[in-house]
Design a protein around this motif. Structure first.
Motif, PDB file in Angstrom:
ATOM      1  N   PRO A   1       0.816  -1.222   0.000  1.00 55.55           N
ATOM      2  CA  PRO A   1       0.000   0.000   0.000  1.00 55.55           C
ATOM      3  C   PRO A   1       0.849   1.270   0.000  1.00 55.55           C
ATOM      4  CG  PRO A   1      -0.734  -1.535   1.704  1.00 55.55           C
ATOM      5  CD  PRO A   1       0.589  -2.040   1.208  1.00 55.55           C
ATOM      6  N   VAL A   2       0.308   2.285  -0.653  1.00 52.57           N
ATOM      7  CA  VAL A   2       0.825   3.644  -0.548  1.00 52.57           C
ATOM      8  C   VAL A   2      -0.261   4.456   0.134  1.00 52.57           C
ATOM      9  CG1 VAL A   2       1.592   5.689  -1.781  1.00 52.57           C
ATOM     10  CG2 VAL A   2       2.277   3.433  -2.593  1.00 52.57           C
ATOM     11  N   LYS A   3       0.062   5.041   1.302  1.00 54.10           N
ATOM     12  CA  LYS A   3      -0.946   5.703   2.121  1.00 54.10           C
ATOM     13  C   LYS A   3      -0.571   7.165   2.334  1.00 54.10           C
ATOM     14  CE  LYS A   3      -1.976   1.438   4.676  1.00 54.10           C
ATOM     15  NZ  LYS A   3      -2.130   0.816   6.013  1.00 54.10           N
ATOM     16  N   PHE A   4      -1.616   7.985   2.485  1.00 56.80           N
ATOM     17  CA  PHE A   4      -1.432   9.378   2.878  1.00 56.80           C
ATOM     18  C   PHE A   4      -2.083   9.555   4.242  1.00 56.80           C
ATOM     19  CE2 PHE A   4      -2.747  13.848   3.135  1.00 56.80           C
ATOM     20  CZ  PHE A   4      -1.519  14.464   2.915  1.00 56.80           C
ATOM     21  N   LYS A   5      -1.238   9.749   5.266  1.00 53.97           N
ATOM     22  CA  LYS A   5      -1.719   9.831   6.646  1.00 53.97           C
ATOM     23  C   LYS A   5      -2.545   8.607   7.023  1.00 53.97           C
ATOM     24  CE  LYS A   5      -1.671  14.844   7.331  1.00 53.97           C
ATOM     25  NZ  LYS A   5      -0.760  14.790   8.489  1.00 53.97           N
ATOM     26  N   GLY A   6      -2.119   7.434   6.554  1.00 53.15           N
ATOM     27  CA  GLY A   6      -2.777   6.192   6.914  1.00 53.15           C
ATOM     28  C   GLY A   6      -3.907   5.772   6.003  1.00 53.15           C
ATOM     29  N   VAL A   7      -4.298   6.594   5.030  1.00 56.83           N
ATOM     30  CA  VAL A   7      -5.392   6.275   4.096  1.00 56.83           C
ATOM     31  C   VAL A   7      -4.771   5.851   2.769  1.00 56.83           C
ATOM     32  CG1 VAL A   7      -7.441   7.131   2.928  1.00 56.83           C
ATOM     33  CG2 VAL A   7      -6.908   7.929   5.235  1.00 56.83           C
ATOM     34  N   GLN A   8      -5.123   4.653   2.309  1.00 56.70           N
ATOM     35  CA  GLN A   8      -4.504   4.145   1.087  1.00 56.70           C
ATOM     36  C   GLN A   8      -5.009   4.911  -0.132  1.00 56.70           C
ATOM     37  OE1 GLN A   8      -4.731  -0.078   0.524  1.00 56.70           O
ATOM     38  NE2 GLN A   8      -3.761  -0.040  -1.482  1.00 56.70           N
ATOM     39  N   ILE A   9      -4.034   5.317  -0.971  1.00 62.37           N
ATOM     40  CA  ILE A   9      -4.371   6.032  -2.203  1.00 62.37           C
ATOM     41  C   ILE A   9      -3.643   5.444  -3.407  1.00 62.37           C
ATOM     42  CG2 ILE A   9      -4.901   8.211  -1.047  1.00 62.37           C
ATOM     43  CD1 ILE A   9      -2.089   9.165  -1.757  1.00 62.37           C
ATOM     44  N   GLY A  10      -2.902   4.366  -3.205  1.00 60.72           N
ATOM     45  CA  GLY A  10      -2.177   3.766  -4.319  1.00 60.72           C
ATOM     46  C   GLY A  10      -1.417   2.541  -3.870  1.00 60.72           C
ATOM     47  N   THR A  11      -0.528   2.061  -4.746  1.00 70.39           N
ATOM     48  CA  THR A  11       0.257   0.871  -4.461  1.00 70.39           C
ATOM     49  C   THR A  11       1.676   1.034  -4.998  1.00 70.39           C
ATOM     50  OG1 THR A  11      -0.477  -0.156  -6.519  1.00 70.39           O
ATOM     51  CG2 THR A  11      -1.748  -0.669  -4.516  1.00 70.39           C
ATOM     52  N   VAL A  12       2.554   0.159  -4.518  1.00 69.92           N
ATOM     53  CA  VAL A  12       3.922   0.105  -5.018  1.00 69.92           C
ATOM     54  C   VAL A  12       3.917  -0.703  -6.321  1.00 69.92           C
ATOM     55  CG1 VAL A  12       6.266  -0.719  -4.585  1.00 69.92           C
ATOM     56  CG2 VAL A  12       4.939   0.302  -2.725  1.00 69.92           C
ATOM     57  N   GLU A  13       4.431  -0.120  -7.399  1.00 69.65           N
ATOM     58  CA  GLU A  13       4.408  -0.778  -8.703  1.00 69.65           C
ATOM     59  C   GLU A  13       5.727  -1.461  -9.043  1.00 69.65           C
ATOM     60  OE1 GLU A  13       3.070   1.825 -11.779  1.00 69.65           O
ATOM     61  OE2 GLU A  13       1.046   1.986 -10.954  1.00 69.65           O
ATOM     62  N   GLU A  14       6.855  -0.822  -8.697  1.00 67.88           N
ATOM     63  CA  GLU A  14       8.146  -1.407  -9.039  1.00 67.88           C
ATOM     64  C   GLU A  14       9.163  -1.076  -7.963  1.00 67.88           C
ATOM     65  OE1 GLU A  14       9.477  -1.267 -13.280  1.00 67.88           O
ATOM     66  OE2 GLU A  14       7.854   0.207 -13.451  1.00 67.88           O
ATOM     67  N   ILE A  15      10.113  -2.013  -7.761  1.00 66.86           N
ATOM     68  CA  ILE A  15      11.261  -1.796  -6.874  1.00 66.86           C
ATOM     69  C   ILE A  15      12.501  -2.132  -7.691  1.00 66.86           C
ATOM     70  CG2 ILE A  15      12.391  -2.447  -4.723  1.00 66.86           C
ATOM     71  CD1 ILE A  15       9.670  -3.300  -3.657  1.00 66.86           C
ATOM     72  N   LYS A  16      13.394  -1.148  -7.858  1.00 68.15           N
ATOM     73  CA  LYS A  16      14.537  -1.331  -8.743  1.00 68.15           C
ATOM     74  C   LYS A  16      15.836  -1.049  -8.008  1.00 68.15           C
ATOM     75  CE  LYS A  16      12.032  -0.054 -12.972  1.00 68.15           C
ATOM     76  NZ  LYS A  16      12.047   0.781 -14.196  1.00 68.15           N
ATOM     77  N   LEU A  17      16.923  -1.510  -8.637  1.00 67.81           N
ATOM     78  CA  LEU A  17      18.251  -1.180  -8.147  1.00 67.81           C
ATOM     79  C   LEU A  17      18.780   0.105  -8.777  1.00 67.81           C
ATOM     80  CD1 LEU A  17      19.897  -4.730  -8.146  1.00 67.81           C
ATOM     81  CD2 LEU A  17      19.095  -3.432  -6.168  1.00 67.81           C
ATOM     82  N   ILE A  18      18.509   0.267 -10.057  1.00 71.18           N
ATOM     83  CA  ILE A  18      18.961   1.445 -10.795  1.00 71.18           C
ATOM     84  C   ILE A  18      17.801   1.964 -11.627  1.00 71.18           C
ATOM     85  CG2 ILE A  18      20.591   2.335 -12.508  1.00 71.18           C
ATOM     86  CD1 ILE A  18      22.528   0.163 -11.695  1.00 71.18           C
ATOM     87  N   LEU A  19      17.648   3.263 -11.659  1.00 76.65           N
ATOM     88  CA  LEU A  19      16.576   3.884 -12.430  1.00 76.65           C
ATOM     89  C   LEU A  19      17.045   4.105 -13.872  1.00 76.65           C
ATOM     90  CD1 LEU A  19      13.690   4.954 -11.790  1.00 76.65           C
ATOM     91  CD2 LEU A  19      14.706   7.224 -11.634  1.00 76.65           C
ATOM     92  N   PRO A  20      16.270   3.687 -14.867  1.00 77.53           N
ATOM     93  CA  PRO A  20      16.660   3.945 -16.256  1.00 77.53           C
ATOM     94  C   PRO A  20      16.746   5.435 -16.536  1.00 77.53           C
ATOM     95  CG  PRO A  20      14.912   2.307 -16.134  1.00 77.53           C
ATOM     96  CD  PRO A  20      15.038   2.885 -14.764  1.00 77.53           C
ATOM     97  N   PRO A  21      17.665   5.853 -17.433  1.00 79.96           N
ATOM     98  CA  PRO A  21      17.811   7.285 -17.740  1.00 79.96           C
ATOM     99  C   PRO A  21      16.527   7.922 -18.238  1.00 79.96           C
ATOM    100  CG  PRO A  21      19.667   6.033 -18.596  1.00 79.96           C
ATOM    101  CD  PRO A  21      18.660   5.026 -18.120  1.00 79.96           C
ATOM    102  N   SER A  22      15.653   7.135 -18.907  1.00 76.68           N
ATOM    103  CA  SER A  22      14.406   7.703 -19.407  1.00 76.68           C
ATOM    104  C   SER A  22      13.449   8.082 -18.283  1.00 76.68           C
ATOM    105  CB  SER A  22      13.723   6.707 -20.349  1.00 76.68           C
ATOM    106  OG  SER A  22      13.430   5.492 -19.661  1.00 76.68           O
ATOM    107  N   GLU A  23      13.620   7.478 -17.129  1.00 76.73           N
ATOM    108  CA  GLU A  23      12.726   7.755 -16.009  1.00 76.73           C
ATOM    109  C   GLU A  23      13.318   8.748 -15.016  1.00 76.73           C
ATOM    110  OE1 GLU A  23      11.866   3.913 -14.419  1.00 76.73           O
ATOM    111  OE2 GLU A  23      10.310   3.493 -15.893  1.00 76.73           O
ATOM    112  N   GLY A  24      14.632   8.916 -15.038  1.00 79.38           N
ATOM    113  CA  GLY A  24      15.246   9.866 -14.121  1.00 79.38           C
ATOM    114  C   GLY A  24      16.741   9.698 -14.059  1.00 79.38           C
ATOM    115  N   GLU A  25      17.453  10.794 -13.719  1.00 75.28           N
ATOM    116  CA  GLU A  25      18.912  10.770 -13.635  1.00 75.28           C
ATOM    117  C   GLU A  25      19.336  11.274 -12.261  1.00 75.28           C
ATOM    118  OE1 GLU A  25      22.795  12.767 -15.891  1.00 75.28           O
ATOM    119  OE2 GLU A  25      20.789  12.858 -16.790  1.00 75.28           O
ATOM    120  N   VAL A  26      20.174  10.468 -11.598  1.00 72.75           N
ATOM    121  CA  VAL A  26      20.619  10.799 -10.248  1.00 72.75           C
ATOM    122  C   VAL A  26      21.577  11.989 -10.297  1.00 72.75           C
ATOM    123  CG1 VAL A  26      21.789   9.943  -8.183  1.00 72.75           C
ATOM    124  CG2 VAL A  26      20.330   8.409  -9.520  1.00 72.75           C
TER     125      VAL A  26
END
Length: 329
Positions: free
Chosen positions: A56-81
Protein backbone atom coordinates in the motif's frame (compact mmCIF):
# COMPACT_ATOMS: atom_id res chain seq x y z
CA UNK A 1 -33.00 -35.72 -38.29
CA UNK A 2 -32.35 -33.01 -35.73
CA UNK A 3 -33.24 -29.40 -36.31
CA UNK A 4 -30.42 -27.46 -38.01
CA UNK A 5 -29.06 -24.40 -36.09
CA UNK A 6 -28.95 -21.25 -38.13
CA UNK A 7 -25.51 -19.57 -38.43
CA UNK A 8 -27.23 -16.22 -38.23
CA UNK A 9 -28.57 -17.02 -34.80
CA UNK A 10 -25.12 -18.05 -33.62
CA UNK A 11 -23.63 -14.78 -34.82
CA UNK A 12 -26.31 -12.75 -33.12
CA UNK A 13 -25.73 -14.65 -29.88
CA UNK A 14 -21.98 -14.06 -29.96
CA UNK A 15 -22.33 -10.35 -30.72
CA UNK A 16 -24.91 -9.92 -28.00
CA UNK A 17 -22.77 -11.73 -25.46
CA UNK A 18 -19.80 -9.54 -26.31
CA UNK A 19 -21.89 -6.40 -25.95
CA UNK A 20 -23.20 -7.55 -22.57
CA UNK A 21 -19.64 -8.26 -21.41
CA UNK A 22 -18.49 -4.76 -22.35
CA UNK A 23 -21.48 -3.23 -20.60
CA UNK A 24 -20.74 -5.22 -17.45
CA UNK A 25 -17.11 -4.19 -17.46
CA UNK A 26 -17.97 -0.51 -17.81
CA UNK A 27 -20.75 -0.70 -15.21
CA UNK A 28 -18.95 -2.79 -12.58
CA UNK A 29 -15.41 -1.49 -13.02
CA UNK A 30 -16.53 2.14 -13.41
CA UNK A 31 -13.90 2.57 -16.07
CA UNK A 32 -10.96 1.57 -13.83
CA UNK A 33 -9.51 -0.70 -16.48
CA UNK A 34 -9.02 2.30 -18.76
CA UNK A 35 -7.45 4.69 -16.23
CA UNK A 36 -3.81 4.50 -15.25
CA UNK A 37 -2.46 5.55 -11.84
CA UNK A 38 -0.18 8.58 -11.69
CA UNK A 39 3.39 7.27 -11.27
CA UNK A 40 6.00 8.81 -9.00
CA UNK A 41 9.43 7.69 -7.86
CA UNK A 42 10.82 7.65 -4.31
CA UNK A 43 14.58 7.27 -3.81
CA UNK A 44 15.04 5.48 -0.46
CA UNK A 45 18.40 5.23 1.29
CA UNK A 46 17.64 2.45 3.77
CA UNK A 47 17.11 -1.28 3.49
CA UNK A 48 13.99 -2.17 1.49
CA UNK A 49 13.62 -5.65 2.96
CA UNK A 50 9.93 -6.10 3.75
CA UNK A 51 8.68 -3.81 0.96
CA UNK A 52 6.88 -5.75 -1.76
CA UNK A 53 5.37 -4.88 -5.14
CA UNK A 54 1.70 -4.21 -4.50
CA UNK A 55 2.34 -2.84 -1.00
CA UNK A 56 0.00 0.00 0.00
CA UNK A 57 0.82 3.64 -0.55
CA UNK A 58 -0.95 5.70 2.12
CA UNK A 59 -1.43 9.38 2.88
CA UNK A 60 -1.72 9.83 6.65
CA UNK A 61 -2.78 6.19 6.91
CA UNK A 62 -5.39 6.28 4.10
CA UNK A 63 -4.50 4.15 1.09
CA UNK A 64 -4.37 6.03 -2.20
CA UNK A 65 -2.18 3.77 -4.32
CA UNK A 66 0.26 0.87 -4.46
CA UNK A 67 3.92 0.10 -5.02
CA UNK A 68 4.41 -0.78 -8.70
CA UNK A 69 8.15 -1.41 -9.04
CA UNK A 70 11.26 -1.80 -6.87
CA UNK A 71 14.54 -1.33 -8.74
CA UNK A 72 18.25 -1.18 -8.15
CA UNK A 73 18.96 1.45 -10.79
CA UNK A 74 16.58 3.88 -12.43
CA UNK A 75 16.66 3.94 -16.26
CA UNK A 76 17.81 7.29 -17.74
CA UNK A 77 14.41 7.70 -19.41
CA UNK A 78 12.73 7.76 -16.01
CA UNK A 79 15.25 9.87 -14.12
CA UNK A 80 18.91 10.77 -13.63
CA UNK A 81 20.62 10.80 -10.25
CA UNK A 82 22.27 14.10 -9.29
CA UNK A 83 26.10 14.05 -9.08
CA UNK A 84 25.86 15.59 -5.61
CA UNK A 85 24.23 12.42 -4.26
CA UNK A 86 27.04 10.20 -3.00
CA UNK A 87 25.14 7.52 -1.09
CA UNK A 88 23.29 4.66 -2.78
CA UNK A 89 19.55 5.17 -3.15
CA UNK A 90 17.10 2.57 -4.43
CA UNK A 91 14.22 3.73 -6.64
CA UNK A 92 10.70 2.69 -5.69
CA UNK A 93 8.03 3.53 -8.24
CA UNK A 94 4.57 4.07 -6.80
CA UNK A 95 1.23 4.59 -8.47
CA UNK A 96 -1.37 6.94 -6.99
CA UNK A 97 -4.92 6.23 -8.14
CA UNK A 98 -6.97 9.34 -8.83
CA UNK A 99 -10.25 7.40 -8.59
CA UNK A 100 -9.21 5.96 -5.23
CA UNK A 101 -8.38 9.44 -3.96
CA UNK A 102 -11.72 10.83 -5.15
CA UNK A 103 -13.63 7.92 -3.59
CA UNK A 104 -12.04 8.89 -0.25
CA UNK A 105 -12.96 12.56 -0.60
CA UNK A 106 -9.81 13.89 -2.28
CA UNK A 107 -9.97 16.26 -5.24
CA UNK A 108 -6.94 14.86 -7.06
CA UNK A 109 -5.52 18.36 -7.48
CA UNK A 110 -2.23 17.20 -5.94
CA UNK A 111 -1.65 15.00 -9.01
CA UNK A 112 -1.40 18.00 -11.33
CA UNK A 113 1.96 19.65 -11.88
CA UNK A 114 1.07 22.84 -9.98
CA UNK A 115 -0.65 20.94 -7.19
CA UNK A 116 2.26 18.51 -6.78
CA UNK A 117 4.81 21.33 -6.60
CA UNK A 118 2.65 23.07 -4.00
CA UNK A 119 2.56 19.88 -1.92
CA UNK A 120 6.36 19.64 -2.06
CA UNK A 121 6.64 23.19 -0.74
CA UNK A 122 4.25 22.30 2.08
CA UNK A 123 6.53 19.37 3.03
CA UNK A 124 5.24 16.30 1.19
CA UNK A 125 7.69 13.47 1.97
CA UNK A 126 7.72 9.68 1.62
CA UNK A 127 8.73 7.38 4.46
CA UNK A 128 8.82 3.63 4.97
CA UNK A 129 6.57 2.39 7.75
CA UNK A 130 5.86 -1.07 9.16
CA UNK A 131 2.54 -2.56 8.12
CA UNK A 132 2.74 -5.41 10.63
CA UNK A 133 5.24 -6.15 13.37
CA UNK A 134 4.55 -9.87 12.99
CA UNK A 135 5.22 -10.08 9.27
CA UNK A 136 7.68 -7.20 9.00
CA UNK A 137 5.98 -5.97 5.83
CA UNK A 138 6.48 -2.32 4.91
CA UNK A 139 4.38 0.28 3.13
CA UNK A 140 5.05 3.74 1.75
CA UNK A 141 3.61 6.48 3.94
CA UNK A 142 3.10 9.97 2.47
CA UNK A 143 2.76 12.86 4.89
CA UNK A 144 3.53 16.55 5.33
CA UNK A 145 6.80 17.32 7.15
CA UNK A 146 7.27 21.13 6.92
CA UNK A 147 10.57 21.02 8.80
CA UNK A 148 12.14 18.35 6.58
CA UNK A 149 14.58 19.67 3.94
CA UNK A 150 13.74 19.25 0.25
CA UNK A 151 16.53 16.82 -0.66
CA UNK A 152 15.92 15.66 -4.23
CA UNK A 153 18.10 12.79 -5.48
CA UNK A 154 17.17 13.21 -9.16
CA UNK A 155 17.87 16.11 -11.48
CA UNK A 156 14.53 17.87 -12.11
CA UNK A 157 13.27 17.57 -15.69
CA UNK A 158 15.67 14.78 -16.72
CA UNK A 159 13.10 11.95 -16.64
CA UNK A 160 9.46 11.03 -17.06
CA UNK A 161 8.83 10.46 -13.35
CA UNK A 162 8.35 13.14 -10.71
CA UNK A 163 10.24 12.53 -7.49
CA UNK A 164 8.75 12.56 -4.01
CA UNK A 165 11.59 13.29 -1.52
CA UNK A 166 12.14 10.70 1.18
CA UNK A 167 13.03 10.95 4.85
CA UNK A 168 14.56 8.20 7.02
CA UNK A 169 12.50 6.18 9.43
CA UNK A 170 12.74 6.72 13.18
CA UNK A 171 14.84 3.56 13.49
CA UNK A 172 17.18 4.74 10.74
CA UNK A 173 17.62 8.11 12.48
CA UNK A 174 18.47 6.36 15.75
CA UNK A 175 20.95 4.10 13.98
CA UNK A 176 22.56 7.09 12.26
CA UNK A 177 22.90 9.00 15.53
CA UNK A 178 24.35 5.92 17.23
CA UNK A 179 26.83 5.46 14.39
CA UNK A 180 27.92 9.10 14.58
CA UNK A 181 28.34 8.77 18.36
CA UNK A 182 30.49 5.66 17.93
CA UNK A 183 32.64 7.47 15.38
CA UNK A 184 33.21 10.31 17.84
CA UNK A 185 34.08 7.81 20.57
CA UNK A 186 36.58 6.11 18.27
CA UNK A 187 38.27 9.47 17.71
CA UNK A 188 38.97 9.90 21.44
CA UNK A 189 42.58 9.24 22.41
CA UNK A 190 41.92 7.14 25.50
CA UNK A 191 45.62 6.34 25.98
CA UNK A 192 46.48 10.02 25.98
CA UNK A 193 43.58 10.71 28.34
CA UNK A 194 44.78 8.05 30.78
CA UNK A 195 48.33 9.41 30.62
CA UNK A 196 47.06 12.95 31.27
CA UNK A 197 44.97 11.84 34.25
CA UNK A 198 47.92 9.88 35.62
CA UNK A 199 50.21 12.89 35.32
CA UNK A 200 47.66 15.12 37.04
CA UNK A 201 47.32 12.61 39.89
CA UNK A 202 51.12 12.42 40.25
CA UNK A 203 51.37 16.21 40.32
CA UNK A 204 48.72 16.42 43.06
CA UNK A 205 50.49 13.69 45.01
CA UNK A 206 53.86 15.43 44.71
CA UNK A 207 52.33 18.74 45.76
CA UNK A 208 50.63 17.17 48.78
CA UNK A 209 53.91 15.56 49.91
CA UNK A 210 56.05 18.64 49.22
CA UNK A 211 58.07 19.86 52.24
CA UNK A 212 57.56 23.46 51.11
CA UNK A 213 53.78 23.03 51.22
CA UNK A 214 53.96 21.50 54.68
CA UNK A 215 56.20 24.34 55.89
CA UNK A 216 53.84 26.92 54.41
CA UNK A 217 50.84 25.30 56.12
CA UNK A 218 52.72 25.25 59.42
CA UNK A 219 53.62 28.91 59.00
CA UNK A 220 49.98 29.73 58.26
CA UNK A 221 48.96 28.12 61.54
CA UNK A 222 51.15 30.67 63.35
CA UNK A 223 50.31 33.59 61.07
CA UNK A 224 46.53 33.31 61.22
CA UNK A 225 46.27 33.85 65.04
CA UNK A 226 48.64 36.82 64.78
CA UNK A 227 46.58 38.25 61.96
CA UNK A 228 43.39 37.82 63.97
CA UNK A 229 45.02 39.54 66.94
CA UNK A 230 46.18 42.40 64.71
CA UNK A 231 42.71 42.88 63.27
CA UNK A 232 41.24 42.88 66.78
CA UNK A 233 43.72 45.51 67.89
CA UNK A 234 43.00 47.65 64.83
CA UNK A 235 39.27 47.48 65.53
CA UNK A 236 39.85 48.57 69.14
CA UNK A 237 42.11 51.43 68.04
CA UNK A 238 39.62 52.61 65.46
CA UNK A 239 36.91 52.48 68.09
CA UNK A 240 38.98 54.66 70.41
CA UNK A 241 39.76 57.09 67.60
CA UNK A 242 36.10 57.26 66.71
CA UNK A 243 35.22 57.99 70.30
CA UNK A 244 37.85 60.74 70.49
CA UNK A 245 37.07 62.40 67.18
CA UNK A 246 33.61 63.45 68.33
CA UNK A 247 34.74 65.42 71.40
CA UNK A 248 37.69 66.82 69.46
CA UNK A 249 35.45 68.18 66.73
CA UNK A 250 33.08 69.57 69.32
CA UNK A 251 36.00 71.26 71.09
CA UNK A 252 37.26 72.74 67.82
CA UNK A 253 33.79 74.01 67.03
CA UNK A 254 33.48 75.57 70.50
CA UNK A 255 36.91 77.18 70.15
CA UNK A 256 36.06 78.51 66.73
CA UNK A 257 32.89 80.08 68.12
CA UNK A 258 34.84 81.75 70.93
CA UNK A 259 37.48 82.87 68.40
CA UNK A 260 34.78 84.36 66.23
CA UNK A 261 33.30 86.23 69.19
CA UNK A 262 36.73 87.51 70.22
CA UNK A 263 37.60 88.62 66.69
CA UNK A 264 34.20 90.31 66.43
CA UNK A 265 34.85 92.29 69.61
CA UNK A 266 38.33 93.15 68.38
CA UNK A 267 36.95 94.31 65.07
CA UNK A 268 34.37 96.50 66.78
CA UNK A 269 37.12 98.07 68.91
CA UNK A 270 39.33 98.67 65.86
CA UNK A 271 36.43 100.21 63.95
CA UNK A 272 35.73 102.60 66.85
CA UNK A 273 39.40 103.51 67.04
CA UNK A 274 39.53 104.14 63.28
CA UNK A 275 36.66 106.61 63.58
CA UNK A 276 38.72 109.00 65.76
CA UNK A 277 41.83 108.89 63.61
CA UNK A 278 42.66 110.85 60.54
CA UNK A 279 42.02 108.78 57.38
CA UNK A 280 45.44 109.62 55.97
CA UNK A 281 47.41 108.93 59.12
CA UNK A 282 49.77 105.91 59.17
CA UNK A 283 47.92 104.38 62.14
CA UNK A 284 44.66 104.51 60.24
CA UNK A 285 46.24 102.73 57.26
CA UNK A 286 47.59 99.96 59.50
CA UNK A 287 44.19 99.63 61.14
CA UNK A 288 42.55 99.07 57.74
CA UNK A 289 45.06 96.33 56.93
CA UNK A 290 44.49 94.71 60.31
CA UNK A 291 40.71 94.80 59.81
CA UNK A 292 41.04 93.08 56.38
CA UNK A 293 43.32 90.37 57.78
CA UNK A 294 40.94 89.90 60.71
CA UNK A 295 38.02 89.45 58.30
CA UNK A 296 39.96 86.82 56.28
CA UNK A 297 40.88 85.00 59.48
CA UNK A 298 37.27 84.96 60.64
CA UNK A 299 36.15 83.56 57.25
CA UNK A 300 38.84 80.84 57.28
CA UNK A 301 37.95 79.77 60.83
CA UNK A 302 34.31 79.47 59.80
CA UNK A 303 35.20 77.38 56.73
CA UNK A 304 37.41 75.11 58.86
CA UNK A 305 34.61 74.58 61.36
CA UNK A 306 32.10 73.68 58.63
CA UNK A 307 34.56 71.29 56.93
CA UNK A 308 35.35 69.45 60.17
CA UNK A 309 31.66 69.16 60.92
CA UNK A 310 31.04 67.53 57.52
CA UNK A 311 34.27 65.47 57.45
CA UNK A 312 35.40 64.60 60.99
CA UNK A 313 37.59 61.75 59.63
CA UNK A 314 39.86 64.26 57.89
CA UNK A 315 41.68 64.76 61.20
CA UNK A 316 43.10 61.24 60.64
CA UNK A 317 43.51 60.92 56.89
CA UNK A 318 43.91 64.61 55.93
CA UNK A 319 42.05 66.56 53.30
CA UNK A 320 41.43 64.78 49.98
CA UNK A 321 43.21 66.40 47.03
CA UNK A 322 42.28 65.35 43.47
CA UNK A 323 44.96 63.62 41.40
CA UNK A 324 45.14 66.48 38.89
CA UNK A 325 45.77 69.05 41.67
CA UNK A 326 48.52 67.05 43.39
CA UNK A 327 52.11 68.25 43.01
CA UNK A 328 55.21 66.17 43.49
CA UNK A 329 58.19 67.58 45.28
Amino acid sequence: MGKRISPTMIGVFVVGSFALLLTAIVAVGAGNLFSKPKRFVCMFQGNLNGLKVGAPVKFKGVQIGTVEEIKLILPPSEGEVSPQVKELRLPVIIGIDRKMMQQRGGSGQALTKEGFEGMLVRGLRAQLETESLLTGLLFVDLDLHPDAPLNLALIPGRGDLQEIPTIPTDLERIQKQATEALVKIDQIDFNGLVVSITRAADSINNLASSPDLKAMLASMKETVPNLNQTITSMRAALGEVKEKIGPLVASIQSSSVEANETMKDTRDTLVALQAVLEPSSPLSVHLNEALNELADTTRLVGELTDYLQRNPGSLLRGKYVPEKDRTTK
